[in-house]
Design an enzyme around this catalytic site. Structure first.
Site: not given
Ligand code: FE
Length: 382
Positions: A271, A214, A246, A225
């Site tokens: 999930d 996921h 969503g 960075r």
């Protein structure tokens, strides 16, 4: 000789695209013929699909429970109920996913799942307990631990060959040892719930890891960075799991992934937890309480905890969020996860000689039939 003919279908092929007015003959659980024309005769053995789509059955590599059943706490007899719910949503193969719990509870949950003998359980996904205690998401911090051979063995028990996927955090001290243990039982290692740096992740990609669990969820955020697991995933040729409900990801984030990754490397997962397919209210996920409101599952502290998604909705959402074609969207729940697991010859594709695990749905992605080994196991009629 058991035979089933499916007539008047629009077949979704990953490479060739959609082929209309096709008939499929299934003999003894195997696709024996794909042809044109009206039908193969034998009308009493024929289902007219009335122009509905026919695709390989859906594959979900991350399911914690469904239809009111929590895989961490359920009885063996309850598994059929979860299995039937998933079949009604087109899922012909799923990995029962066991999240972080005390080691012995994880082992007991694995044993129960495998004892259940349900026809769409493909194997086990162990998600934890060797995860980042910072990026743990819904995993109980009391049970998140460092990799250790005895702990690994306690969870696996005698079930090594049924463990298909193993999610771990590469930054933990003995993660390279863990990777060897995972590879020794031929499970697929997948990076997840991690705060590793880009460079730490890169080391594991070089060691042969090619999956992220996921993507974005349960990972250190991308920073320009410090690109971390997300940057490493998007820059690599690894597969990425996506929860397209969503809610776990903004639709634009799903679009970003679709823009960045090769379409072969994206696999959608639900999930899902026990609350999938159920009313709003309180549910359990192992030893934690989950509250479901407006299809969103959260711990009492507000952390998102699994989903109530089903795969056909995930496919529809993915098309809506990204503009992907139906063929590319279906790939993310069929051939892509099958190829990731090294099972493309067995599941996730439709060809002469392949196992007849199939799903039939209409243009609204409403599931009409689910077929396993050439037998109709869900009948919603076209
Ligand atoms: Fe997770």
């Amino acid at each position: 000789m058991a035979q089933l003919n499916l007539s008047n279908s629009k077949i979704i092929f990953p490479k060739k695209g959609i082929m209309e007015e096709k008939n499929v003959r299934i003999v003894d659980g195997t696709i024996s013929e794909i042809g044109d024309g009206s039908n193969f005769g034998n009308e009493d053995q024929t289902i007219d699909l009335n122009g509905c789509y026919l695709s390989p059955g859906f594959i979900d590599l991350q399911v914690n429970g469904a239809g009111g059943v929590d895989f961490l706490t359920c009885e063996v007899d309850d598994l059929e109920q979860a299995s039937e719910f998933l079949l009604a949503h087109g899922t012909t193969s799923f990995l029962g996913t066991i999240i972080t719990q005390p080691l012995k509870s994880m082992n007991a949950a694995v044993n129960r799942l495998l004892e259940g003998d349900v026809n769409n359980l493909l194997g086990i996904h162990l998600e934890g307990p060797f995860l980042s205690s910072i990026e743990r998401g819904t995993h109980n911090p009391d049970h998140v631990v460092e990799p250790d051979r005895d702990s690994f063995q306690t969870i696996i028990g005698d079930n090594g060959e049924d463990i298909r996927l193993f999610t771990f955090a590469p930054e933990l001290e003995k993660s390279k040892d863990l990777l060897r243990w995972v590879q020794s039982i031929q499970a697929l290692p997948s990076i997840g719930h991690s705060k590793a740096s880009y460079e730490e992740i890169q080391e594991f990609l070089d060691l042969g890891v090619y999956s992220f669990t996921h993507l974005f969820n349960g990972m250190k955020n991308f920073h320009h960075r410090n690109p971390g697991p997300v940057g490493a995933a998007l820059n690599s040729n690894a597969y990425v799991g996506i929860i397209a409900d969503g809610q776990h990801l903004h639709p634009a984030t799903v679009k970003l992934v679709e823009n960045t990754k090769d379409s072969e490397l994206i696999y959608l997962v639900t999930d899902a937890i026990a609350a999938a397919g159920m009313d709003e209210g309180r549910y359990v996920l192992g030893d934690q309480v989950i509250i479901v409101n407006d299809r969103l599952a959260r711990l009492e502290n507000g952390t998102i905890a699994g989903s109530t998604l089903t795969l056909e909705r995930a496919v529809g959402n993915y098309m809506e969020f990204t503009g992907a074609s139906l063929v590319d969207a279906v790939k993310t729940v069929t051939v892509n996860p099958a190829r990731l697991l090294g099972m493309k010859e067995e599941i996730g594709t439709m060809a002469i000689g392949s196992k007849a695990d199939l799903v039939v749905f209409d243009r609204n992605l409403e599931i009409k039939y689910t077929i396993i080994d050439g037998e109709v196991v869900y009948d919603g009629e076209c």
